[in-house]
Design an enzyme around this catalytic site. Structure first.
Site, PDB file in Angstrom:
ATOM      1  N   ASP A   1     -11.641  -1.091   5.446  1.00 40.89           N
ATOM      2  CA  ASP A   1     -10.743  -2.247   5.243  1.00 40.89           C
ATOM      3  C   ASP A   1     -11.451  -3.560   5.608  1.00 40.89           C
ATOM      4  O   ASP A   1     -11.210  -4.601   4.975  1.00 40.89           O
ATOM      5  CB  ASP A   1      -9.485  -2.139   6.129  1.00 40.89           C
ATOM      6  CG  ASP A   1      -8.566  -0.988   5.730  1.00 40.89           C
ATOM      7  OD1 ASP A   1      -8.793  -0.356   4.679  1.00 40.89           O
ATOM      8  OD2 ASP A   1      -7.616  -0.733   6.499  1.00 40.89           O
TER       9      ASP A   1
ATOM     10  N   SER B   1     -13.428   0.991   9.884  1.00 39.90           N
ATOM     11  CA  SER B   1     -12.679   1.117   8.630  1.00 39.90           C
ATOM     12  C   SER B   1     -13.300   0.292   7.500  1.00 39.90           C
ATOM     13  O   SER B   1     -13.725  -0.857   7.707  1.00 39.90           O
ATOM     14  CB  SER B   1     -11.241   0.660   8.835  1.00 39.90           C
ATOM     15  OG  SER B   1     -10.553   0.689   7.599  1.00 39.90           O
TER      16      SER B   1
ATOM     17  N   LYS C   1      -5.781  10.444   0.732  1.00 38.11           N
ATOM     18  CA  LYS C   1      -5.791   9.063   1.227  1.00 38.11           C
ATOM     19  C   LYS C   1      -7.018   8.402   0.602  1.00 38.11           C
ATOM     20  O   LYS C   1      -8.137   8.843   0.848  1.00 38.11           O
ATOM     21  CB  LYS C   1      -5.893   9.111   2.754  1.00 38.11           C
ATOM     22  CG  LYS C   1      -6.196   7.790   3.432  1.00 38.11           C
ATOM     23  CD  LYS C   1      -6.405   8.013   4.940  1.00 38.11           C
ATOM     24  CE  LYS C   1      -7.094   6.815   5.563  1.00 38.11           C
ATOM     25  NZ  LYS C   1      -7.501   7.066   6.954  1.00 38.11           N
TER      26      LYS C   1
ATOM     27  N   GLU D   1       0.829  -1.207   0.000  1.00 37.89           N
ATOM     28  CA  GLU D   1       0.000   0.000   0.000  1.00 37.89           C
ATOM     29  C   GLU D   1       0.865   1.260   0.000  1.00 37.89           C
ATOM     30  O   GLU D   1       2.073   1.195   0.257  1.00 37.89           O
ATOM     31  CB  GLU D   1      -0.932   0.016   1.209  1.00 37.89           C
ATOM     32  CG  GLU D   1      -0.219   0.042   2.547  1.00 37.89           C
ATOM     33  CD  GLU D   1      -1.101   0.595   3.670  1.00 37.89           C
ATOM     34  OE1 GLU D   1      -1.613   1.718   3.530  1.00 37.89           O
ATOM     35  OE2 GLU D   1      -1.248  -0.100   4.692  1.00 37.89           O
TER      36      GLU D   1
ATOM     37  N   LYS E   1      -3.715  -2.161  15.484  1.00 38.61           N
ATOM     38  CA  LYS E   1      -3.160  -1.320  16.546  1.00 38.61           C
ATOM     39  C   LYS E   1      -4.089  -1.175  17.718  1.00 38.61           C
ATOM     40  O   LYS E   1      -5.306  -1.190  17.557  1.00 38.61           O
ATOM     41  CB  LYS E   1      -2.935   0.086  15.986  1.00 38.61           C
ATOM     42  CG  LYS E   1      -1.720   0.165  15.141  1.00 38.61           C
ATOM     43  CD  LYS E   1      -1.146   1.564  15.140  1.00 38.61           C
ATOM     44  CE  LYS E   1       0.217   1.473  14.527  1.00 38.61           C
ATOM     45  NZ  LYS E   1       0.299   2.173  13.270  1.00 38.61           N
TER      46      LYS E   1
HETATM   47  N1  PSU Z   1      -3.042   1.247  10.588  1.00 39.72           N
HETATM   48  C1  PSU Z   1      -1.715   1.291  10.777  1.00 39.72           C
HETATM   49  N2  PSU Z   1      -0.937   1.945   9.875  1.00 39.72           N
HETATM   50  C2  PSU Z   1      -1.472   2.539   8.762  1.00 39.72           C
HETATM   51  C3  PSU Z   1      -2.881   2.461   8.553  1.00 39.72           C
HETATM   52  C4  PSU Z   1      -3.623   1.806   9.492  1.00 39.72           C
HETATM   53  O1  PSU Z   1      -1.237   0.755  11.759  1.00 39.72           O
HETATM   54  O2  PSU Z   1      -0.740   3.135   7.958  1.00 39.72           O
HETATM   55  C5  PSU Z   1      -3.492   3.040   7.312  1.00 39.72           C
HETATM   56  C6  PSU Z   1      -3.733   1.937   6.270  1.00 39.72           C
HETATM   57  O3  PSU Z   1      -3.583   2.479   4.974  1.00 39.72           O
HETATM   58  C7  PSU Z   1      -5.189   1.570   6.512  1.00 39.72           C
HETATM   59  C8  PSU Z   1      -5.762   2.925   6.819  1.00 39.72           C
HETATM   60  O4  PSU Z   1      -5.820   0.968   5.402  1.00 39.72           O
HETATM   61  O5  PSU Z   1      -4.788   3.572   7.615  1.00 39.72           O
HETATM   62  C9  PSU Z   1      -7.069   2.814   7.550  1.00 39.72           C
HETATM   63  O6  PSU Z   1      -7.675   4.075   7.624  1.00 39.72           O
HETATM   64  P1  PSU Z   1      -9.188   4.193   8.129  1.00 39.72           P
HETATM   65  O7  PSU Z   1      -9.134   3.815   9.585  1.00 39.72           O
HETATM   66  O8  PSU Z   1      -9.525   5.637   7.893  1.00 39.72           O
HETATM   67  O9  PSU Z   1     -10.005   3.267   7.298  1.00 39.72           O
HETATM   68 MN    MN Z   2     -12.515   5.544   9.910  1.00 43.65          MN
END
Ligand code: PSU
Ligand code: MN
Length: 304
Positions: free
Chosen positions: A141, A139, A85, A24, A158
């Site tokens: 994800d 997320s 992003k 990524e 995390k």
């Molecule tokens: N968690 C980490 N390091 C990161 C990310 C998440 O420990 O760099 C990044 C990744 O690209 C992940 C994104 O897909 O943050 C998730 O963001 P959000 O919570 O806004 O979906």
């Molecule tokens: Mn989010």
């Protein structure tokens, strides 16, 4: 089909049927400070090569989806200010408007599927945030893992996230969560947590077979491989707990919402630990890259 620009290295690997590992780019633009971000990105690519596969870092640059970046492109992405992003929702808009964006886990999975790549290495995935019962911050994800057939190797999630809720959503979404070589779900900076991982595998070939079986059964979605951080790189959970709490309360006080939450927390934790969090982050991403390269080679044997 949209236009895809392959790096010469990835193009050659595709032609030769070699194993490829997706990477990524949000971790580069929003996850680590310059210049370490570019150094780490290049190092992780090199780790994948040394482990016998070919790296494909994903990004959208001026509306073109890049699968594999050359060193100049990596350098300019790592230095650029204000790069978007992009997750599932933003990716088509970014391409359609000719913009530049760094791919999250969700968007990298989409790019990997388009490029025919089945394995992806990163640091940590996004998940269910603390307080999600009021903010609804979950997320994209997690839903991507439920629908896009890519095996994602991460060091768990995390402690800025609510790990039990993250595991519950993954279970609801039918995503296999497989701890590598241990029973507990690794918690990013710590190899162990008090949460049991739903599944365990000890061998990259098994992980590849599980991926192929999912596809043979026509089940959409991928797998999350939770690979523990190397023991000597861990940071004790009790050292980080107050730092995470402070970062979270600052985010709440400043009204940080939406896609800004994760980058804000990562940046504050880096600052508050005076870079210690970054050293651990680098060790675990490299470890994930090496495991992903092995899985990709096993998957290649099954599909060639
Ligand atoms: N968690 C980490 N390091 C990161 C990310 C998440 O420990 O760099 C990044 C990744 O690209 C992940 C994104 O897909 O943050 C998730 O963001 P959000 O919570 O806004 O979906
Ligand atoms: Mn989010």
């Amino acid at each position: 089909m949209i236009e895809i620009q392959y790096s010469s290295e990835v193009q050659a690997a595709k032609a030769e049927g070699r194993a490829i590992v997706a990477l990524e780019s949000t971790i580069i633009t929003h996850g680590m400070p310059y210049p370490q971000n570019v150094e780490v990105a290049a190092q992780v690519e090199q780790d994948i090569r040394e482990a016998g596969a070919v790296p494909a870092t994903m990004a959208v640059m001026n509306g073109v989806l890049h699968v594999g970046l050359d060193p100049d492109q990596l350098q300019s992405l790592g230095q650029a200010k204000g790069v978007a992003k992009i997750s599932r929702a933003d990716m088509p808009a970014c391409i359609a408007t000719g913009s530049t964006g760094a791919t999250t886990v969700a968007a990298t999975m989409i790019a990997a599927r388009l490029a025919g790549i089945g394995v992806f290495a990163t640091g940590g995935i996004g998940g269910v945030h603390k307080g999600a019962e009021t903010t609804f911050d979950i997320s994209a994800d997690l839903m991507e893992l439920a629908q896009t057939p890519v095996t994602v190797v991460a060091a768990g999630a995390k402690a800025i996230l609510d790990l039990p809720k993250t595991l519950e959503v993954l279970e609801t979404q039918g995503v296999p969560v497989i701890a590598y070589g241990q029973d507990s779900f690794p918690a990013f900076w710590s190899a162990q947590s008090d949460l049991k991982a739903p599944l365990r595998m000890d061998d990259p070939a098994q992980i590849a077979r599980a991926h192929a079986t999912r596809q043979a059964m026509d089940l959409p979605g991928g797998q999350l491989i939770a690979n523990p951080i190397p023991a000597d790189a861990q940071i004790a959970a009790e050292d980080l707990a107050p730092v995470i709490a402070q970062a979270q309360s600052e985010a709440d006080a400043q009204g940080v919402t939406g896609k800004d939450v994760t980058p804000f927390l990562l940046r504050r934790i880096f600052e508050l630990t005076e870079g210690r969090s970054l050293t651990a982050n680098i060790a675990l991403v490299r470890n994930n890259a090496r495991l992903a390269a092995k899985i990709a080679q096993e998957l290649n044997k099954l599909t060639q």
